[in-house]
Design an enzyme around this catalytic site. Structure first.
Site, mmCIF file in Angstrom:
data_model
loop_
_atom_site.group_PDB
_atom_site.id
_atom_site.type_symbol
_atom_site.label_atom_id
_atom_site.label_comp_id
_atom_site.label_asym_id
_atom_site.label_seq_id
_atom_site.Cartn_x
_atom_site.Cartn_y
_atom_site.Cartn_z
ATOM 1 N N THR A 1 53.668 34.942 70.008
ATOM 2 C CA THR A 1 53.675 34.003 68.882
ATOM 3 C C THR A 1 52.621 32.913 69.020
ATOM 4 O O THR A 1 51.992 32.519 68.039
ATOM 5 C CB THR A 1 55.079 33.358 68.782
ATOM 6 N N THR B 1 57.443 34.854 73.901
ATOM 7 C CA THR B 1 58.610 34.297 74.592
ATOM 8 C C THR B 1 59.725 35.319 74.809
ATOM 9 O O THR B 1 60.612 35.101 75.633
ATOM 10 C CB THR B 1 59.187 33.114 73.788
HETATM 11 N N1 ASP Z 1 57.680 38.500 69.267
HETATM 12 C C1 ASP Z 1 57.085 37.445 70.013
HETATM 13 C C2 ASP Z 1 56.754 37.964 71.396
HETATM 14 O O1 ASP Z 1 55.676 38.466 71.569
HETATM 15 C C3 ASP Z 1 57.957 36.283 70.048
HETATM 16 C C4 ASP Z 1 57.375 35.105 70.715
HETATM 17 O O2 ASP Z 1 56.261 35.085 71.168
HETATM 18 O O3 ASP Z 1 58.087 34.098 70.772
HETATM 19 O O4 ASP Z 1 57.567 37.857 72.308
#
Ligand code: ASP
Length: 334
Positions: A14, A89
């Site tokens: 993200t 995350t």
């Molecule tokens: N879908 C994202 C990831 O690559 C979510 C994020 O980065 O918070 O984990």
């Protein structure tokens, strides 16, 4: 005076996601773009940005992390004061734990990301990246192992969990809380985990897939025979409560435990698995007698990665058992 050097490895997620004309945001920004977006970083460190991967964090593998850990060690050996990893995350609690086990250096290794992507009001990526750089150059965070920094908090890799789908305060540390925080650009460490756990892998390390099975109400264990058929090298069971499973499944578990390491963890997300309280068929005493290995305080996600790395390192059954037990080798007050 020369600024400390920090290596920033960007992996996507993200924090790097923008609208690229598809159905929603996707990881597109390079490490350099992330760093140049935060001018304050240039006052804290001399940064070299490495675009290591560009993906949602669910695409990452243990092989990626083995490679990343070795690159981080190289950068530290070349003089970097610390390393920052930016990524999605969703899997941070797993990647930080692996880096904690594999990177054998005292310099800080900081993993960060963002809950609000750069197209949203209140995007948290720039603040998280700046805070992570400040942690990476801080003397206070040396010898802490890998940490996760988001929302102005510093979490030790061994305790951290993602607990919310969208809230920027999603990361929590069980059972202790964050080991520190960042206030007015200054990282403070107020708690230090006891002991360090390290795994050294051979150069030609091979993937050793480990399955994770969460037991549920009325589970009859029909998936268990598939674990061996599908080529898994080990299994972690997230058992009910203190380490319990329905009695109908114990023969299948005993059978598997004779063929591969089967780790007994709890699905509760807190506390140590019990060893000697209950005596019914399917209880913790019964399962340990049937050859399952005690996960101690590690939850299913972390126990799975720990076993996968131990298997890659060629650990014997006895060494695996002792390694899991070592998580409880802490001074006990008398
Ligand atoms: N879908 C994202 C990831 O690559 C979510 C994020 O980065 O918070 O984990």
């Amino acid at each position: 005076m020369a600024l400390p050097r920090v290596a920033v490895f960007s992996l996507g997620g993200t924090i790097s996601s923008t609208d690229s004309g598809g159905k929603g945001v996707e990881p597109t920004l390079t490490g350099e773009a992330l760093v140049s977006d935060v001018p304050e970083i240039a006052e804290a460190a001399e940064v070299s940005a490495i675009s290591f991967r560009q993906a949602a964090s669910g695409e990452l593998t243990v092989d990626d992390l083995v490679e990343l850990a070795s690159e981080i060690e190289d950068r530290i050996d070349e003089g970097a004061s610390g390393a920052v990893v930016t990524q999605g995350t969703d899997t941070i609690e797993e990647t930080a734990f692996v880096l904690d086990l594999l990177v054998d250096r005292d310099a800080p290794v900081v993993v960060t990301g963002a809950m609000r992507n750069p197209t949203l009001a209140g995007a948290d990526g720039p603040a998280n990246l700046l805070a992570s750089i400040q942690v990476a150059v801080s003397e206070a965070t040396r010898e802490l192992g890998a940490v996760v920094v988001l929302n102005d908090e510093i979490h030790a890799a061994r305790f951290v969990r993602k607990t919310h789908t969208s809230n920027p305060a999603t990361f929590r540390s069980y059972p202790v809380g964050p080991v520190g925080w960042i206030s007015e650009d200054v990282p403070r460490v107020v708690v230090r985990p006891v002991g360090r756990h390290k795994i050294t892998l051979p150069g030609d390390t091979q993937d050793r897939p480990v399955a994770l099975h969460t037991f549920t109400l009325g589970d009859d264990g029909r998936l268990l025979p598939e674990i061996e058929r599908q080529g898994y090298a080990g299994l972690v069971v997230e058992a009910l409560g203190g380490g319990h499973v329905p009695s109908i499944t114990v023969d299948a578990l005993e059978d598997l435990a004779a063929k591969m390491p089967v780790i007994l963890a709890s699905r509760t997300g807190g506390g140590e698995v019990l060893r000697s309280t209950y005596g019914f068929i399917g209880s913790e005493t019964d399962l340990l007698e049937r050859g399952l290995i005690y996960a101690g305080p590690l939850d299913g996600l972390k126990a799975r990665l720990y076993l996968a790395l131990l298997l890659r390192a060629g650990a014997t059954r006895e060494e695996i058992r002792n390694s899991f037990d070592s998580w409880l080798d802490v001074p006990v007050s008398s």
